[in-house]
Design an enzyme around this catalytic site. Sequence first.
Site, PDB file in Angstrom:
ATOM      1  N   SER A 121      -5.357 -29.092 -11.710  1.00 31.88           N
ATOM      2  CA  SER A 121      -6.227 -29.320 -12.874  1.00 31.88           C
ATOM      3  C   SER A 121      -6.560 -30.803 -13.035  1.00 31.88           C
ATOM      4  CB  SER A 121      -5.536 -28.830 -14.154  1.00 31.88           C
ATOM      5  OG  SER A 121      -5.257 -27.463 -14.067  1.00 31.88           O
TER       6      SER A 121
HETATM    7  N1  SAM Z   1      -0.702 -25.921 -13.135  1.00 30.84           N
HETATM    8  C1  SAM Z   1      -1.301 -26.127 -11.825  1.00 30.84           C
HETATM    9  C2  SAM Z   1      -1.103 -27.515 -11.304  1.00 30.84           C
HETATM   10  O1  SAM Z   1      -0.528 -28.359 -12.007  1.00 30.84           O
HETATM   11  O2  SAM Z   1      -1.508 -27.730 -10.158  1.00 30.84           O
HETATM   12  C3  SAM Z   1      -2.765 -25.806 -11.767  1.00 30.84           C
HETATM   13  C4  SAM Z   1      -3.017 -24.409 -11.973  1.00 30.84           C
HETATM   14  S1  SAM Z   1      -4.405 -23.693 -11.193  1.00 30.84           S
HETATM   15  C5  SAM Z   1      -5.709 -24.261 -12.233  1.00 30.84           C
HETATM   16  C6  SAM Z   1      -4.027 -22.017 -11.700  1.00 30.84           C
HETATM   17  C7  SAM Z   1      -2.848 -21.409 -10.974  1.00 30.84           C
HETATM   18  O3  SAM Z   1      -2.521 -20.164 -11.583  1.00 30.84           O
HETATM   19  C8  SAM Z   1      -3.123 -21.123  -9.510  1.00 30.84           C
HETATM   20  O4  SAM Z   1      -2.130 -21.671  -8.700  1.00 30.84           O
HETATM   21  C9  SAM Z   1      -3.099 -19.595  -9.452  1.00 30.84           C
HETATM   22  O5  SAM Z   1      -2.687 -19.071  -8.219  1.00 30.84           O
HETATM   23  C10 SAM Z   1      -2.127 -19.275 -10.567  1.00 30.84           C
HETATM   24  N2  SAM Z   1      -2.227 -17.907 -11.084  1.00 30.84           N
HETATM   25  C11 SAM Z   1      -3.336 -17.155 -11.201  1.00 30.84           C
HETATM   26  N3  SAM Z   1      -3.024 -15.943 -11.730  1.00 30.84           N
HETATM   27  C12 SAM Z   1      -1.687 -15.945 -11.963  1.00 30.84           C
HETATM   28  C13 SAM Z   1      -0.793 -15.003 -12.496  1.00 30.84           C
HETATM   29  N4  SAM Z   1      -1.180 -13.783 -12.884  1.00 30.84           N
HETATM   30  N5  SAM Z   1       0.516 -15.341 -12.584  1.00 30.84           N
HETATM   31  C14 SAM Z   1       0.937 -16.581 -12.198  1.00 30.84           C
HETATM   32  N6  SAM Z   1       0.124 -17.515 -11.670  1.00 30.84           N
HETATM   33  C15 SAM Z   1      -1.176 -17.209 -11.554  1.00 30.84           C
END
Ligand code: SAM
Length: 214
Positions: A64
């Site tokens: 992000s």
């Molecule tokens: N917090 C992260 C960072 O600091 O890099 C960025 C997050 S990225 C915008 C969103 C993340 O949520 C991705 O890695 C994605 O794979 C994960 N994600 C999506 N759906 C999810 C779910 N149902 N449960 C857990 N993680 C999930």
Amino acid sequence: MKDTYKHKGLRKQLAEEVRSKGIKDENVLIAIENIPRHFFMDSSFVEFAYQDKPFPIGSGQTISQPYTVAFQTELLEIKKGDKVLEIGTGSGYQACVLLEMGARVYTIERIKTLFNKTKPLLEQMNYFPKMYYGDGYKGLPTFAPFDKILVTAAAPFIPEALLQQLKIGGILVIPVGVGDTQQMQKIIKVEDGVFDTKTCGYFRFVPLLNDRTL
Ligand code: SAM
């Protein structure tokens, strides 16, 4: 990879940029100044690590934008010792911001490739959140309740499990919506079944994946 004086200088500038955009929580700004964001980036984007922008991290996901990380973290009102659940580990950067602020962090990632990449990276950097490969919609009932819960992907709705796993007085920060942008919501659990919701502007996140997409 090295962490040079140049990187440290760029981080200081990034923290100032994030401050100038309205972030006031000094502990968030200190965490941004301390954490080498370039360690979390794919090799092709390392040189851009201190731009206030999101970048791809593989598997169609992103690290992000630092301002967004700071904004969500500030909404959580993190205090030392808070037990925090993060949904969407991704690169691990946000989890490290929470750890730097003294939180006890539990984080869930849905994509195995990312989970397998991020776990050893954080260990190498001496960050030890409790990391789980699983479905964030379900939270982590075994370890509930949590003081704070943070969702870092766009949720089509507010998962009931997360509301249940919040302590009374706890805060859930979650971007909600299915369109191009999502509304940031700060939800305080006043008592069981009673919530106080504030809306805090619009942001753009990758979608929270559900079981059917994997
Ligand atoms: N917090 C992260 C960072 O600091 O890099 C960025 C997050 S990225 C915008 C969103 C993340 O949520 C991705 O890695 C994605 O794979 C994960 N994600 C999506 N759906 C999810 C779910 N149902 N449960 C857990 N993680 C999930």
